[in-house]
Design an enzyme around this catalytic site. Structure first.
Site, mmCIF file in Angstrom:
data_model
loop_
_atom_site.group_PDB
_atom_site.id
_atom_site.type_symbol
_atom_site.label_atom_id
_atom_site.label_comp_id
_atom_site.label_asym_id
_atom_site.label_seq_id
_atom_site.Cartn_x
_atom_site.Cartn_y
_atom_site.Cartn_z
ATOM 1 N N ARG A 41 57.816 26.749 84.941
ATOM 2 C CA ARG A 41 57.094 27.783 85.686
ATOM 3 C C ARG A 41 58.028 28.743 86.422
ATOM 4 O O ARG A 41 57.563 29.653 87.111
ATOM 5 C CB ARG A 41 56.094 27.148 86.648
ATOM 6 N N ASN A 42 59.333 28.561 86.269
ATOM 7 C CA ASN A 42 60.270 29.495 86.887
ATOM 8 C C ASN A 42 60.201 30.811 86.116
ATOM 9 O O ASN A 42 60.213 30.822 84.886
ATOM 10 C CB ASN A 42 61.689 28.922 86.860
ATOM 11 N N ALA A 43 60.131 31.911 86.832
ATOM 12 C CA ALA A 43 59.963 33.229 86.208
ATOM 13 C C ALA A 43 61.280 33.846 85.737
ATOM 14 O O ALA A 43 61.274 34.938 85.159
ATOM 15 C CB ALA A 43 59.283 34.178 87.191
#
Length: 173
Positions: A41-43
């Protein structure tokens, strides 16, 4: 709670580097995978893929090569620290050991700008850059900027707003 001693990765860099992106310390998912920004979920990777027009489903080494070919280097401010979990707020300040930035910038003189992925990286690097200015004038001219954290813990800002802020690094490439 017992804090674990964690260590960051080697820098991802080559002689084409003009911009350095600094994180604070890899989180648990990244340390486990031995990859920068591995949390699903890290952008970070979606932002990089958008900025540099590559498919984020490429393998890790191919994504790193795309960044290097674009003039981007990756590293962390901290070499080691004690921390429980992945959050920067859990880092034990007295345990922090910074990476050797004097040697790094001497080895890669083409880097003109440092973009910090979040406030912790920015605070620690600007403090170190202030100290290094007395030893090396290169740190006087270095552009240093804080960008919104790509971490899923920084969910108060949308992906689109983060992307707009992160576009500023393109001015140095």
């Amino acid at each position: 709670m017992v804090e674990a001693r964690v260590s960051s990765f080697a820098p991802v860099v080559d002689e084409r580097a003009r911009v350095l992106i600094l994180g604070s310390m890899p989180g648990i998912a990244s340390l486990s995978a031995q990859e920068y920004y591995a949390h699903p979920r890290n952008a970070f990777w979606p932002i990089m893929g958008t900025l540099f027009q590559f498919d984020v489903t490429l393998g890790y080494s191919a994504r790193l090569e795309k960044l290097k070919a674009s003039g981007v280097a990756l590293w962390d401010v901290l070499q080691q620290c004690e921390r429980d979990g992945s959050l920067d707020s859990s880092i034990v300040t007295s345990s922090q050991q910074l990476n050797s930035f004097a040697a790094f910038f001497q080895a890669y003189p083409g880097i003109q700008a440092v973009f910090c992925n979040g406030n912790k990286a920015y605070q620690e690097f600007t403090r170190e850059a202030q100290r290094l200015k007395t030893e090396d004038s290169r740190f006087e001219a270095l552009h240093i900027q804080s960008l919104p954290s790509t971490s899923p813990a920084h969910a108060s800002m949308t992906f689109e707003k983060k992307l707009i802020e992160w576009r500023s690094l393109l001015l140095f490439l």
